[in-house]
Write an enzyme that holds these catalytic residues in place. Structure first.
Site, PDB file in Angstrom:
ATOM      1  N   SER A 210       0.871  -1.214  -0.006  1.00 40.50           N
ATOM      2  CA  SER A 210       0.118  -0.130  -0.010  1.00 40.50           C
ATOM      3  C   SER A 210       0.797   1.097   0.050  1.00 40.50           C
ATOM      4  O   SER A 210       2.032   1.181  -0.223  1.00 40.50           O
ATOM      5  CB  SER A 210      -0.882   0.035   1.137  1.00 40.50           C
ATOM      6  OG  SER A 210      -2.040   1.138   0.916  1.00 40.50           O
ATOM      7  N   ASN A 211       0.274   2.514   0.423  1.00 37.52           N
ATOM      8  CA  ASN A 211       1.062   3.488   0.306  1.00 37.52           C
ATOM      9  C   ASN A 211       0.726   4.475   1.431  1.00 37.52           C
ATOM     10  O   ASN A 211      -0.312   4.173   2.247  1.00 37.52           O
ATOM     11  CB  ASN A 211       1.167   4.275  -0.984  1.00 37.52           C
ATOM     12  CG  ASN A 211      -0.421   4.782  -1.306  1.00 37.52           C
ATOM     13  OD1 ASN A 211      -1.037   5.367  -0.589  1.00 37.52           O
ATOM     14  ND2 ASN A 211      -0.673   4.336  -2.510  1.00 37.52           N
TER      15      ASN A 211
END
Ligand code: FMN
Length: 407
Positions: A210-211
């Site tokens: 993810s980020n």
């Protein structure tokens, strides 16, 4: 004529040492021509008596929801519906928490739930309280719902310490009130799709890529568009934020789910704003079962679909806005992205800075449009950035009504 002339306002006062300053604020509001009903919390009465507020407002003070003598108590919903704005000054940490949680255990908090008008809160508290994660989260929740929560001033506090926690000056509160009252309904009835947050690309059933996107910018845009009358669909990856109550909420996890939701909702929309930080890659063959062991592991990544370019290529007639999170050569990279994707407006920010962008309360962005225009917005709260972006979208839509012909 003042913009407050003839306005019906409710001034909520809660149990802060700064409660006496609400008397001066009430004077400012009535001098500007507003008709003000003052609502005191039980604890506020410990600091300033109702007689002062009753005398200065010329109206009975609201306090007890179950007061058999008071018609206003019975009419609290009608009163909230009639009001042009509610101001809570000072707002205690307790009030912010109750309002964020939707608790309605006294007159003021019940009235806040019934109110559909702009709400401005001016907090005052000890600096440590203002910085407490619970208060920070409550403020973010309220702002995400469109409430104007002012930053307290820094300076000497009643505790003798110097910190951020002082009630903002009356003129600052009045200014915020005027801004809140002049929100335009310029998107009335128009469909707006906003995407927000990160996506999660599974590695196995318990792990993902993810980020750092918090979703705040997208949620602020959704809340601002809804305030301006739009029928908002918020397509969001996983975040810790409360979606604006007025928006249709479509929660997704992966980029593919986001793509499907955006394409479904973009048809028939006037504006599509892609503020989500969609993962560029997904794991080609995510494991069905949890990967065990501590050996070297190579993930086989494959690019996700380019949702922004795909929406633009469909040429649905929607005005399309993209976001560029850049760490270097922001202007050149953003201009290249705008052209490559064939979109109308690109909002670029520099995510290498810790004070703005990802996971921050504030943002400082550059707006680049397909007609060659560019505009740098000063650093401000994401809620204010959201309205400035919507202003730009509306100005461009008005200036280029035959926009599709230039493609
Ligand atoms: C002398 C004194 C000063 C206070 N000042 C503040 C304040 O500035 N901000 C705050 O959040 N709470 C302050 N409190 C605590 C609140 O009064 C307390 O949390 C109360 O439950 C708030 O109730 P209300 O939000 O319903 O008014 C103070 C308490 C005392 C005794």
């Amino acid at each position: 004529m003042s913009t407050l002339d003839g306005r019906e306002l409710i001034l909520g006062v809660t149990g802060s040492i700064a409660a006496y300053k609400a008397v001066y604020l009430l004077r400012e509001l009535t001098r500007a021509g507003a008709r003000v009903s003052v609502c005191l919390s039980e604890h506020a009465r410990e600091f300033v008596g109702p007689l002062t507020f009753r005398t200065l407002s010329g109206r009975p003070v609201l306090s007890d929801l179950f007061d058999p003598q008071s018609d206003a108590a019975v009419e609290h919903v009608a009163l909230a519906e009639r009001a042009h704005a509610v101001i809570v000054a000072p707002a205690t940490a307790n009030l912010l928490g109750k309002a964020a949680a939707g608790i309605a255990d006294d007159f003021l908090t019940t009235l806040l739930l019934a109110a559909r008008c702009p709400v401005v809160m001016a907090p005052a508290m000890d600096g440590g309280m203002w910085e407490h994660p619970a208060v920070v989260a409550n403020v973010a929740t309220l702002r995400g719902r469109g409430v104007t929560v002012l930053e307290p001033d820094a300076g000497a506090l009643a505790s003798g310490l110097s910190a951020r926690g002082r009630l903002p000056e009356a003129d600052v509160i009045v200014e915020a009130l005027l801004t809140a009252l002049t929100v335009r309904r310029d998107l009335d009835g128009q469909r707006v799709v906003v995407t927000a947050g990160p996506t999660r690309e599974p590695i196995d059933p318990v792990r993902y890529i993810s980020n750092r996107s918090s979703g705040r910018m997208g949620y602020a845009l959704a809340a601002a568009a809804a305030r301006r009358g739009a029928l908002v669909t918020l397509v969001s990856g996983p975040t810790t934020l409360m979606p604006p109550t007025a928006a249709t909420f479509v929660p997704v996890q992966t980029a593919e789910q986001m793509r499907e939701a955006v394409l479904r909702h973009a048809a028939g929309s006037a504006v599509v704003i892609k503020a989500a930080a969609v993962a560029d890659y997904r794991v080609r063959n995510a494991a069905d079962q949890k990967i065990k062991g501590k050996r070297d592991l190579t993930l086989d990544l494959t690019p996700n679909a380019d949702i922004l370019a795909e929406v633009a290529a469909r040429d649905t007639g929607a005005f399309i806005v993209g976001f560029a999170a850049e760490t270097n050569d922001v202007v050149a990279n953003a201009r290249a992205k705008l052209e490559a994707k064939g979109i109308d407006l690109l909002v670029a920010n520099d995510v290498s800075r810790r004070d703005i962008g990802f996971d921050a309360e504030e943002n400082e962005v550059l707006l680049l449009d397909r007609w060659g225009g560019s505009r740098a917005l000063p650093r401000m709260a994401k809620t204010a950035v959201a309205d400035a972006i919507l202003d730009e979208i509306q100005a461009l839509r008005a200036a280029h009504p035959v926009r599709k012909a230039v493609r």
